[in-house]
Design a protein around this motif. Structure first.
Motif: not given
Length: 183
Positions: A101-103, A131-135
């Protein structure tokens, strides 16, 4: 009193080395008496009567004053961290992939990173919130994954921080324990 997770950007890589005991003591001296660090990659849980924006400002000031670098942190209320972790559609433990997860506290930067990742042929990402992107990345190939290469670009790197989902689960649990203790 709110319970928060604080994620430091770019420490213990690239020449900015901070011992977690020193970080804990600096935050305690700055008024965060119950600051706790997790792992050695700049994960902190703490309680404060301040709101998240004020916690961010105070933590960054503490880091700049104590350790002499241009500090940047992401601060999430513990309940919000719990929501983001629960929303992640990827597995916490899989032998073939790693979930990240990129915050970011800069929604515009995360919007741009999200769009850049969506343009990739191999698009294994999902926006969890502003505020967050999962990859996902293949096991053993995180740094070589197309999304990782994009997120490492200077225009994204300076305003984002990425954690493995397993790390975020540990931080979530520590923040929930802190909140339950009434700190």
């Amino acid at each position: 009193m709110g319970s928060y997770a604080v994620f430091l950007r770019g420490i213990n890589v690239g020449g900015i080395n901070i011992k977690m005991a020193d970080l804990r003591e600096a935050l305690k001296a700055a008024g965060f008496a119950d600051a706790r660090t997790l792992l050695a990659s700049g994960n902190v849980v703490l309680a404060s009567p301040l709101d998240a924006d004020a916690v961010k400002r105070e933590c960054e000031k503490c880091l700049r004053d104590t350790f002499g670098y241009d500090a940047w942190v992401v601060v999430l209320e513990s309940a919000r961290l719990s929501d983001l972790v629960a929303a992640c559609p990827y597995p916490e433990d899989d032998k073939t992939t790693h979930s990240y997860i990129t915050l970011s506290s800069d929604t515009g930067v995360l919007d741009e990173l999200d769009a850049a990742g969506a343009a990739l042929e191999e698009n294994e990402q999902e926006r969890l919130g502003p505020e967050a992107l999962a990859w996902l990345a293949p096991a053993g190939g995180t740094l070589d994954s197309p999304f990782s290469k994009i997120s490492a670009k200077a225009k994204f790197k300076a305003a984002t921080t990425t954690r493995n989902l397993r790390t975020l689960l540990k931080v979530r649990d520590a923040a929930a324990e802190l909140a339950a203790s009434g700190a």
